[in-house]
Design a protein around this motif. Sequence first.
Motif, PDB file in Angstrom:
ATOM      1  N   PHE A  60       0.832  -1.200   0.000  1.00 45.09           N
ATOM      2  CA  PHE A  60       0.000   0.000   0.000  1.00 45.09           C
ATOM      3  C   PHE A  60       0.873   1.259   0.000  1.00 45.09           C
ATOM      4  CE2 PHE A  60      -2.454  -3.407   2.013  1.00 45.09           C
ATOM      5  CZ  PHE A  60      -3.546  -3.432   1.169  1.00 45.09           C
ATOM      6  N   ALA A  61       1.981   1.190   0.709  1.00 45.71           N
ATOM      7  CA  ALA A  61       2.924   2.306   0.670  1.00 45.71           C
ATOM      8  C   ALA A  61       3.481   2.472  -0.735  1.00 45.71           C
ATOM      9  CB  ALA A  61       4.049   2.078   1.673  1.00 45.71           C
ATOM     10  N   GLN A  62       3.748   1.348  -1.419  1.00 40.43           N
ATOM     11  CA  GLN A  62       4.302   1.409  -2.766  1.00 40.43           C
ATOM     12  C   GLN A  62       3.331   2.060  -3.747  1.00 40.43           C
ATOM     13  OE1 GLN A  62       7.611   0.214  -3.454  1.00 40.43           O
ATOM     14  NE2 GLN A  62       7.194   1.561  -5.204  1.00 40.43           N
ATOM     15  N   GLN A  63       2.023   1.828  -3.550  1.00 40.81           N
ATOM     16  CA  GLN A  63       1.026   2.459  -4.425  1.00 40.81           C
ATOM     17  C   GLN A  63       1.126   3.983  -4.370  1.00 40.81           C
ATOM     18  OE1 GLN A  63      -2.912   1.038  -3.476  1.00 40.81           O
ATOM     19  NE2 GLN A  63      -2.382  -1.116  -3.814  1.00 40.81           N
ATOM     20  N   VAL A  64       1.267   4.503  -3.155  1.00 36.01           N
ATOM     21  CA  VAL A  64       1.379   5.955  -2.987  1.00 36.01           C
ATOM     22  C   VAL A  64       2.710   6.442  -3.543  1.00 36.01           C
ATOM     23  CG1 VAL A  64       1.421   7.843  -1.312  1.00 36.01           C
ATOM     24  CG2 VAL A  64      -0.148   5.914  -0.989  1.00 36.01           C
ATOM     25  N   ALA A  65       3.774   5.691  -3.275  1.00 32.09           N
ATOM     26  CA  ALA A  65       5.096   6.062  -3.786  1.00 32.09           C
ATOM     27  C   ALA A  65       5.099   6.097  -5.312  1.00 32.09           C
ATOM     28  CB  ALA A  65       6.146   5.082  -3.271  1.00 32.09           C
ATOM     29  N   ASP A  66       4.453   5.121  -5.944  1.00 35.97           N
ATOM     30  CA  ASP A  66       4.391   5.081  -7.407  1.00 35.97           C
ATOM     31  C   ASP A  66       3.571   6.254  -7.946  1.00 35.97           C
ATOM     32  OD1 ASP A  66       5.880   2.772  -7.385  1.00 35.97           O
ATOM     33  OD2 ASP A  66       4.161   1.431  -7.644  1.00 35.97           O
ATOM     34  N   ARG A  67       2.479   6.545  -7.264  1.00 37.74           N
ATOM     35  CA  ARG A  67       1.603   7.621  -7.741  1.00 37.74           C
ATOM     36  C   ARG A  67       2.325   8.965  -7.758  1.00 37.74           C
ATOM     37  NH1 ARG A  67      -4.688   8.391  -6.140  1.00 37.74           N
ATOM     38  NH2 ARG A  67      -5.050  10.406  -7.133  1.00 37.74           N
ATOM     39  N   TYR A  68       3.131   9.215  -6.720  1.00 38.71           N
ATOM     40  CA  TYR A  68       3.798  10.512  -6.615  1.00 38.71           C
ATOM     41  C   TYR A  68       5.281  10.451  -6.991  1.00 38.71           C
ATOM     42  CZ  TYR A  68      -0.494  12.221  -4.630  1.00 38.71           C
ATOM     43  OH  TYR A  68      -1.809  12.586  -4.466  1.00 38.71           O
ATOM     44  N   LYS A  69       5.691   9.275  -7.529  1.00 36.45           N
ATOM     45  CA  LYS A  69       7.068   9.099  -8.032  1.00 36.45           C
ATOM     46  C   LYS A  69       8.101   9.543  -6.989  1.00 36.45           C
ATOM     47  CE  LYS A  69       5.804   9.581 -12.913  1.00 36.45           C
ATOM     48  NZ  LYS A  69       4.342   9.427 -12.664  1.00 36.45           N
ATOM     49  N   THR A  70       7.922   9.045  -5.775  1.00 39.27           N
ATOM     50  CA  THR A  70       8.842   9.397  -4.704  1.00 39.27           C
ATOM     51  C   THR A  70      10.125   8.579  -4.805  1.00 39.27           C
ATOM     52  OG1 THR A  70       8.113   7.739  -3.062  1.00 39.27           O
ATOM     53  CG2 THR A  70       6.826   9.779  -3.217  1.00 39.27           C
ATOM     54  N   ASP A  71      11.148   9.056  -4.158  1.00 42.14           N
ATOM     55  CA  ASP A  71      12.399   8.309  -4.013  1.00 42.14           C
ATOM     56  C   ASP A  71      12.192   7.389  -2.806  1.00 42.14           C
ATOM     57  OD1 ASP A  71      14.998   7.412  -3.932  1.00 42.14           O
ATOM     58  OD2 ASP A  71      15.779   9.216  -2.970  1.00 42.14           O
ATOM     59  N   HIS A  72      11.658   6.204  -3.092  1.00 40.65           N
ATOM     60  CA  HIS A  72      11.117   5.347  -2.035  1.00 40.65           C
ATOM     61  C   HIS A  72      12.126   4.301  -1.576  1.00 40.65           C
ATOM     62  CE1 HIS A  72       7.991   3.743   0.431  1.00 40.65           C
ATOM     63  NE2 HIS A  72       7.917   2.583  -0.206  1.00 40.65           N
ATOM     64  N   HIS A  73      12.222   4.145  -0.258  1.00 39.70           N
ATOM     65  CA  HIS A  73      13.147   3.186   0.345  1.00 39.70           C
ATOM     66  C   HIS A  73      12.374   2.251   1.271  1.00 39.70           C
ATOM     67  CE1 HIS A  73      16.566   5.651  -1.039  1.00 39.70           C
ATOM     68  NE2 HIS A  73      15.771   6.669  -0.761  1.00 39.70           N
ATOM     69  N   VAL A  74      12.593   0.967   1.101  1.00 36.33           N
ATOM     70  CA  VAL A  74      11.899  -0.045   1.906  1.00 36.33           C
ATOM     71  C   VAL A  74      12.935  -0.939   2.565  1.00 36.33           C
ATOM     72  CG1 VAL A  74      10.253  -1.952   1.916  1.00 36.33           C
ATOM     73  CG2 VAL A  74       9.936  -0.046   0.325  1.00 36.33           C
ATOM     74  N   GLN A  75      12.697  -1.221   3.835  1.00 39.61           N
ATOM     75  CA  GLN A  75      13.544  -2.185   4.540  1.00 39.61           C
ATOM     76  C   GLN A  75      12.641  -3.262   5.121  1.00 39.61           C
ATOM     77  OE1 GLN A  75      16.533  -0.672   7.311  1.00 39.61           O
ATOM     78  NE2 GLN A  75      16.077  -2.347   8.730  1.00 39.61           N
ATOM     79  N   VAL A  76      12.916  -4.499   4.798  1.00 37.06           N
ATOM     80  CA  VAL A  76      12.135  -5.621   5.318  1.00 37.06           C
ATOM     81  C   VAL A  76      12.781  -6.111   6.607  1.00 37.06           C
ATOM     82  CG1 VAL A  76      11.293  -7.949   4.888  1.00 37.06           C
ATOM     83  CG2 VAL A  76      11.340  -6.279   3.022  1.00 37.06           C
ATOM     84  N   VAL A  77      11.973  -6.135   7.655  1.00 38.91           N
ATOM     85  CA  VAL A  77      12.460  -6.524   8.978  1.00 38.91           C
ATOM     86  C   VAL A  77      12.144  -7.993   9.229  1.00 38.91           C
ATOM     87  CG1 VAL A  77      12.228  -6.121  11.459  1.00 38.91           C
ATOM     88  CG2 VAL A  77      12.195  -4.196   9.856  1.00 38.91           C
ATOM     89  N   ASP A  78      13.113  -8.707   9.735  1.00 36.83           N
ATOM     90  CA  ASP A  78      12.918 -10.110  10.103  1.00 36.83           C
ATOM     91  C   ASP A  78      11.877 -10.202  11.208  1.00 36.83           C
ATOM     92  OD1 ASP A  78      13.253 -12.704  11.333  1.00 36.83           O
ATOM     93  OD2 ASP A  78      15.214 -12.845  10.364  1.00 36.83           O
ATOM     94  N   SER A  79      10.953 -11.135  11.100  1.00 37.39           N
ATOM     95  CA  SER A  79       9.909 -11.273  12.118  1.00 37.39           C
ATOM     96  C   SER A  79      10.478 -11.692  13.469  1.00 37.39           C
ATOM     97  CB  SER A  79       8.855 -12.295  11.667  1.00 37.39           C
ATOM     98  OG  SER A  79       9.456 -13.554  11.423  1.00 37.39           O
ATOM     99  N   ASN A  80      11.731 -12.119  13.486  1.00 41.92           N
ATOM    100  CA  ASN A  80      12.387 -12.456  14.751  1.00 41.92           C
ATOM    101  C   ASN A  80      13.385 -11.378  15.170  1.00 41.92           C
ATOM    102  OD1 ASN A  80      11.048 -14.900  15.147  1.00 41.92           O
ATOM    103  ND2 ASN A  80      12.487 -15.993  13.826  1.00 41.92           N
ATOM    104  N   ASP A  81      13.110 -10.161  14.773  1.00 40.59           N
ATOM    105  CA  ASP A  81      14.005  -9.042  15.096  1.00 40.59           C
ATOM    106  C   ASP A  81      13.689  -8.511  16.500  1.00 40.59           C
ATOM    107  OD1 ASP A  81      15.788  -6.912  14.968  1.00 40.59           O
ATOM    108  OD2 ASP A  81      14.328  -5.604  13.987  1.00 40.59           O
ATOM    109  N   PHE A  82      14.150  -9.245  17.510  1.00 39.10           N
ATOM    110  CA  PHE A  82      13.948  -8.811  18.887  1.00 39.10           C
ATOM    111  C   PHE A  82      15.256  -8.379  19.541  1.00 39.10           C
ATOM    112  CE2 PHE A  82      13.873 -13.498  18.582  1.00 39.10           C
ATOM    113  CZ  PHE A  82      15.068 -13.810  19.195  1.00 39.10           C
ATOM    114  N   SER A  83      16.272  -8.172  18.716  1.00 37.26           N
ATOM    115  CA  SER A  83      17.605  -7.864  19.245  1.00 37.26           C
ATOM    116  C   SER A  83      17.689  -6.483  19.886  1.00 37.26           C
ATOM    117  CB  SER A  83      18.638  -7.957  18.125  1.00 37.26           C
ATOM    118  OG  SER A  83      18.342  -7.007  17.094  1.00 37.26           O
TER     119      SER A  83
END
Length: 631
Positions: free
Chosen positions: A304-327
């Motif tokens: 859903f964030a990508q849809q907005v980023a595509d619409r407004y042609k933003t310089d979009h950055h995504v980081q995928v977090v591990d579901s076990n990221d409790f460090s």
Amino acid sequence: MCGIAGVFQLDSRRDPVIDQDLLAKMTREQSHRGPDDEGFFVAPNIGLAHRRLSVIDLAGGHQPIFSQDGNIVTVFNGEIYNYRELRTELQEQYGFRFVTSSDTEVIVYAWLAWGESCVERFRGMFTFAVWDKLKKTLFIARDRLGIKPLFYTQLSNGQLYFASELKVILAHPELDKEIRPSAIEDFFGLGYIPEPDTIFKNVHKLPAGHTMFLQADKRPRISQYWDVPSSDPELSEKEAQEEIMERIKEAVQIRMVADVPLGSFLSGGVDSSAVVAMMAQSQDAPITTCSIGFDSPEFNETEFAQQVADRYKTDHHVQVVDSNDFSIIDRLIDLYDEPYGDISALPTYRVCELARKHVTVALSGDGGDEIFAGYRRHKFHMAEEKLRSKMPYSFRKAVFGPLGKLYPKADWAPQIFRAKTTFQSLAMDSASAYCHSVSKISDANRSKLYSQSLKNKLNGHHMSSHFTKYAEQAPTDDPLKMVQYLDLKTWLVDDILTKVDRASMAHALEVRVPLLDHKLIEWAWRIPSSMNLKDGEGKALFKKQLEPHVPHDTLYRKKMGFSVPVSKWFRNELKGELSKRLLSERMLDSGHFQADTIKKAIADHQSGVANNETMLWQLYMFEGFLRQKAD
């Protein structure tokens, strides 16, 4: 964005010498808030300190900043968005001469022109302190919504210390770290500790929209200078429809001034999407946007964030977090300094970490749910309120009170059969019922958790007292606006804004919140509740007017939230650590809890008999606080 600190000797009979070395050592506890520079001012009875994150006037914004004659000294944390207009007024009408281009210098001359009422002229987020050498007074102010924090304590030697973060005050060797029993009840009930309290009995928060005036041999005077106004007169539907987007766009635009890279968070929700849309329409260059994704689909909103980023042609950055990221759990405990239970602090920390790699300033969509009535709990509360309005309180208490106690808790059952909470709420007044609906751990379970010693110390204190207090002073009798007001005074300032401030400043990232512009709020408060909550749709007017700007799926899909799989962690990856920490000698010897209740909560959760995720997380965070901060 910065960190401030200071000390003032309230007792003229005491030694007026300020220990600058101690002040410097304490202030460096918040060096993450301002990695670019530090500055100090020390004179008899007064010391001011500053850590700087350079955002505006990179060359000339060193603090403290002085008046030309040296009689006024200021340290400042935040941004004043109308500083240019104020600067012009102060030059043309009062003849003041400025030597920097910073917003901090405007505070100096605003104090000389308008005294304590200067704070009413500022549009922005801030805490600041002004020392007036001739009057020998110290004036401290916090912004209207509490976007920026301010802690203070008065020590036995007559000195009052203040700082942007609690850890600065905790660094003083003479601070009494006695725990406030009522704060334990508040934390386990709400997940945070409401202002003006902290977990420590002798440390306080300056409330949002308040100032503090200090003078030797007098008690500190704390005054409220702003509150949400009355909703009269209400806006017409035409006025609301025509003005809402222009007012939001203006609030966004004035927050796009910076001498460093600027961007926005983009979660894929309504509010951050609205902010990005308004930013993109205000400049030609692509907006930098940042999103956090999760490798578990139930927590992932990146499409859903990508849809907005595509619409407004933003310089979009995504980081995928591990579901076990409790460090980073222990890192979070250190950041918040007192018990803090919002699980979404973990992904918030990660999105701030990502954003800081690309920008120094980021805009966020925080505040939209509070201002435009967007929480699901608003809809549920209004449904209950209709029933409450049809029956006298005495009848509701007599009938639904016993039903609430007798009816079994059935979280596993379909919604229609989960009547226990509803019965309990119907037996209460509106403010207490709303508090009950947002509570983290039920009254019954907290009673089982607390030791008899803690119950005795509480002396009847209940978390709902904060809600009752604010309900009594609310400038409205509209039931929906009432709970929105309660959100502004509790949840927003003590949970949401606290979370974002600490997570962002841990990475020296400045976050600006246009939907919490006080002028926008004063206008939005006049929107009739029937336009905000319409046919079961929260933020109805806001969403309708956003339709030309934001994808339909983003506006009207089910709200997902910003969470992590803590329940799974406690059954698997953190299973051993959970028992080790919650049943540690430190926890059991604290005298606050029933050991058998903790053991049963762990066993039932790990066996799958119950989902005790919330209670266990609260206990996990409280244990971390005891281990890191309370000794």
